[in-house]
Write an enzyme that holds these catalytic residues in place. Structure first.
Site, PDB file in Angstrom:
ATOM      1  N   TYR A  75       0.925  -1.465   0.113  1.00  0.00           N
ATOM      2  CA  TYR A  75      -0.191   0.151   0.413  1.00  0.00           C
ATOM      3  C   TYR A  75       0.805   1.579   0.069  1.00  0.00           C
ATOM      4  O   TYR A  75       0.795   2.278  -0.928  1.00  0.00           O
ATOM      5  CB  TYR A  75      -1.003  -0.203   1.412  1.00  0.00           C
ATOM      6  CG  TYR A  75      -1.866   1.366   0.857  1.00  0.00           C
ATOM      7  CD1 TYR A  75      -2.880   1.145   0.054  1.00  0.00           C
ATOM      8  CD2 TYR A  75      -1.942   2.082   2.725  1.00  0.00           C
ATOM      9  CE1 TYR A  75      -3.988   2.117   0.859  1.00  0.00           C
ATOM     10  CE2 TYR A  75      -2.801   2.711   2.480  1.00  0.00           C
ATOM     11  CZ  TYR A  75      -3.673   3.330   1.618  1.00  0.00           C
ATOM     12  OH  TYR A  75      -4.212   4.134   1.760  1.00  0.00           O
TER      13      TYR A  75
ATOM     14  N   LYS B   2       0.777   4.133  -3.156  1.00  0.00           N
ATOM     15  CA  LYS B   2       0.453   5.692  -2.706  1.00  0.00           C
ATOM     16  C   LYS B   2       1.380   6.426  -2.771  1.00  0.00           C
ATOM     17  O   LYS B   2       1.809   7.249  -3.069  1.00  0.00           O
ATOM     18  CB  LYS B   2      -0.056   5.302  -1.153  1.00  0.00           C
ATOM     19  CG  LYS B   2      -1.179   4.308  -1.268  1.00  0.00           C
ATOM     20  CD  LYS B   2      -2.587   5.310  -1.741  1.00  0.00           C
ATOM     21  CE  LYS B   2      -3.788   4.788  -1.406  1.00  0.00           C
ATOM     22  NZ  LYS B   2      -5.273   5.650  -2.301  1.00  0.00           N
TER      23      LYS B   2
ATOM     24  N   ILE C   5      -8.759   7.883   8.633  1.00  0.00           N
ATOM     25  CA  ILE C   5     -10.410   8.485   8.108  1.00  0.00           C
ATOM     26  C   ILE C   5     -11.192   7.404   8.269  1.00  0.00           C
ATOM     27  O   ILE C   5     -11.387   6.046   7.978  1.00  0.00           O
ATOM     28  CB  ILE C   5     -10.243   8.536   6.520  1.00  0.00           C
ATOM     29  CG1 ILE C   5      -9.324   9.893   6.121  1.00  0.00           C
ATOM     30  CG2 ILE C   5     -11.279   9.612   6.502  1.00  0.00           C
ATOM     31  CD1 ILE C   5      -9.267  11.001   7.396  1.00  0.00           C
TER      32      ILE C   5
HETATM   33  P1  NDP Z   1     -13.799   2.470   0.931  1.00  0.00           P
HETATM   34  O1  NDP Z   1     -13.319   0.855   1.338  1.00  0.00           O
HETATM   35  O2  NDP Z   1     -14.260   2.932   1.850  1.00  0.00           O
HETATM   36  O3  NDP Z   1     -14.235   1.976  -0.653  1.00  0.00           O
HETATM   37  C1  NDP Z   1     -13.183   1.979  -1.396  1.00  0.00           C
HETATM   38  C2  NDP Z   1     -13.910   2.262  -3.116  1.00  0.00           C
HETATM   39  O4  NDP Z   1     -13.278   1.960  -3.724  1.00  0.00           O
HETATM   40  C3  NDP Z   1     -15.210   1.574  -2.755  1.00  0.00           C
HETATM   41  O5  NDP Z   1     -16.599   3.168  -3.455  1.00  0.00           O
HETATM   42  C4  NDP Z   1     -15.037   0.397  -3.777  1.00  0.00           C
HETATM   43  O6  NDP Z   1     -16.408  -0.163  -4.499  1.00  0.00           O
HETATM   44  C5  NDP Z   1     -14.051   1.505  -4.625  1.00  0.00           C
HETATM   45  N1  NDP Z   1     -12.826   0.386  -5.128  1.00  0.00           N
HETATM   46  C6  NDP Z   1     -12.234  -0.700  -4.729  1.00  0.00           C
HETATM   47  N2  NDP Z   1     -11.307  -1.216  -6.318  1.00  0.00           N
HETATM   48  C7  NDP Z   1     -11.998  -0.357  -7.023  1.00  0.00           C
HETATM   49  C8  NDP Z   1     -11.517  -1.254  -8.246  1.00  0.00           C
HETATM   50  N3  NDP Z   1     -10.801  -1.846  -8.440  1.00  0.00           N
HETATM   51  N4  NDP Z   1     -12.303  -0.326  -9.666  1.00  0.00           N
HETATM   52  C9  NDP Z   1     -13.519   0.419  -9.025  1.00  0.00           C
HETATM   53  N5  NDP Z   1     -13.633   1.110  -7.793  1.00  0.00           N
HETATM   54  C10 NDP Z   1     -13.032   0.395  -7.065  1.00  0.00           C
HETATM   55  O7  NDP Z   1     -12.425   3.565   1.173  1.00  0.00           O
HETATM   56  P2  NDP Z   1     -12.184   4.652   1.870  1.00  0.00           P
HETATM   57  O8  NDP Z   1     -13.274   5.481   1.047  1.00  0.00           O
HETATM   58  O9  NDP Z   1     -11.313   4.268   3.097  1.00  0.00           O
HETATM   59  O10 NDP Z   1     -10.395   5.367   0.861  1.00  0.00           O
HETATM   60  C11 NDP Z   1     -10.589   5.524  -0.049  1.00  0.00           C
HETATM   61  C12 NDP Z   1      -9.598   6.247  -0.679  1.00  0.00           C
HETATM   62  O11 NDP Z   1      -8.591   6.992   0.000  1.00  0.00           O
HETATM   63  C13 NDP Z   1      -8.757   4.695  -0.945  1.00  0.00           C
HETATM   64  O12 NDP Z   1      -7.736   5.573  -2.343  1.00  0.00           O
HETATM   65  C14 NDP Z   1      -8.258   5.139   0.028  1.00  0.00           C
HETATM   66  O13 NDP Z   1      -6.612   4.480   0.073  1.00  0.00           O
HETATM   67  C15 NDP Z   1      -7.799   6.035   0.603  1.00  0.00           C
HETATM   68  N6  NDP Z   1      -7.159   6.323   2.469  1.00  0.00           N
HETATM   69  C16 NDP Z   1      -8.208   5.946   3.187  1.00  0.00           C
HETATM   70  C17 NDP Z   1      -7.685   5.900   4.203  1.00  0.00           C
HETATM   71  C18 NDP Z   1      -8.613   5.709   5.340  1.00  0.00           C
HETATM   72  O14 NDP Z   1      -7.950   5.672   6.396  1.00  0.00           O
HETATM   73  N7  NDP Z   1      -9.396   5.696   5.371  1.00  0.00           N
HETATM   74  C19 NDP Z   1      -6.566   6.979   4.780  1.00  0.00           C
HETATM   75  C20 NDP Z   1      -5.476   7.208   3.372  1.00  0.00           C
HETATM   76  C21 NDP Z   1      -5.936   7.025   2.280  1.00  0.00           C
HETATM   77  P3  NDP Z   1     -17.202  -1.292  -4.022  1.00  0.00           P
HETATM   78  O15 NDP Z   1     -17.658  -0.076  -3.190  1.00  0.00           O
HETATM   79  O16 NDP Z   1     -17.858  -1.113  -5.147  1.00  0.00           O
HETATM   80  O17 NDP Z   1     -16.370  -2.322  -3.804  1.00  0.00           O
END
Ligand code: NDP
Length: 248
Positions: free
Chosen positions: A155, A159, A188
């Site tokens: 990861y 990133k 988050i």
């Molecule tokens: P979630 O796991 O809550 O949501 C992930 C989203 O990405 C979902 O909508 C999922 O779709 C979609 N997704 C996953 N794989 C694919 C794919 N191959 N193609 C299309 N869509 C995809 O994640 P977060 O909201 O927590 O995170 C969002 C972003 O923020 C990510 O990039 C994460 O790395 C980054 N981030 C998050 C942090 C945190 O603490 N939460 C901290 C730092 C960065 P589906 O619902 O259909 O599975």
């Protein structure tokens, strides 16, 4: 309305941070086209709730790992909407494990989704942005890609790669009036962090100067700033939304 008549693409819009970004941009007048991987019902719910508010949002099942799917999605939306103004690369996954235990599949799935996915989607829309001499790309990275986090080599690499990609592209496309910026959240509260163990939380929260996890809305408000002309002179930057955790 800060984004009236703008067309925005948001990847991974069905849950967590992506969902908050979809809602925030739509509430500022943008027509938001969001993607997801599996969550059909959640996509329909989000579309319906925003339509009820008289806002515009539409979900598309598109796997960002698959260039052909992304390209077909681009063709479909350019056919219908003619243009795109804002791209938010938000879709991302974790497969946390110590390197010694990590399989090549766990490495590849994270790199393919978080890094190659950004290449696939950005490549598809960058040409449109360059041709129209206007575009705004916002990539959701992570503090993990800046400082490195144990058990996240896959990861952190994805990133960190996204940050380097964004800086290189920002230099490449600036003369076309296309901006590229990165938002790097810390911890988050979303599905992604919902499985963290009590012991780990007890260890990590005291290290966050603001002493709590952030909300998806707090990330989305920074994305909104970068999506508007209020940030017109900002490109190639990484803005942390981490409660001060990564402060040096
Ligand atoms: P979630 O796991 O809550 O949501 C992930 C989203 O990405 C979902 O909508 C999922 O779709 C979609 N997704 C996953 N794989 C694919 C794919 N191959 N193609 C299309 N869509 C995809 O994640 P977060 O909201 O927590 O995170 C969002 C972003 O923020 C990510 O990039 C994460 O790395 C980054 N981030 C998050 C942090 C945190 O603490 N939460 C901290 C730092 C960065 P589906 O619902 O259909 O599975």
């Amino acid at each position: 309305m800060k984004l009236k008549d703008k067309i925005a693409v948001v990847t991974g819009g069905t849950r967590g941070i992506g969902k908050a970004i979809v809602q925030t941009l739509a509430r500022q007048g943008a027509c938001v086209l969001f993607t997801y991987l599996n969550s059909d019902a959640k996509a329909q719910e989000l579309e319906a709730s925003l339509t009820k508010e008289n806002l515009k949002a539409k979900g598309f099942k598109v796997d960002v790992k698959d260039f052909e799917q992304v390209n077909a999605f681009k063709e479909q939306i350019l056919d219908k909407y003619r243009t795109v103004n804002i791209l938010v690369n938000n879709a991302g996954i974790i497969r946390d494990k110590a390197l010694a235990m990590m399989s090549p599949e766990e490495w590849a799935e994270v790199i393919d989704t978080n890094l190659t996915g950004v290449f696939n989607v950005t490549k598809c829309f960058a040409v449109t942005f360059m041709k129209q001499r206007q575009g705004n790309i916002i990539n959701i990275s992570s503090l993990s890609g800046i400082i490195g986090i144990s058990r996240q080599t896959n990861y952190s690499a994805s990133k960190g790669g996204m940050i380097a990609f964004s800086k290189a592209l920002a230099k490449e496309v600036a003369t076309f009036n296309v901006r590229v910026n990165v938002v790097a959240p810390g911890f988050i509260t979303t599905d992604m962090t919902s499985n963290l163990k009590e012991d780990y939380l007890k260890h990590v929260i005291p290290q966050i100067p603001l002493a709590r996890f952030g909300t998806s809305e707090e990330v989305a408000s920074v994305v909104l700033f970068l999506a508007t002309d209020k940030s017109d002179y900002i490109t190639g930057q990484v803005i942390r939304v981490d409660g001060g955790l990564g402060m040096s």
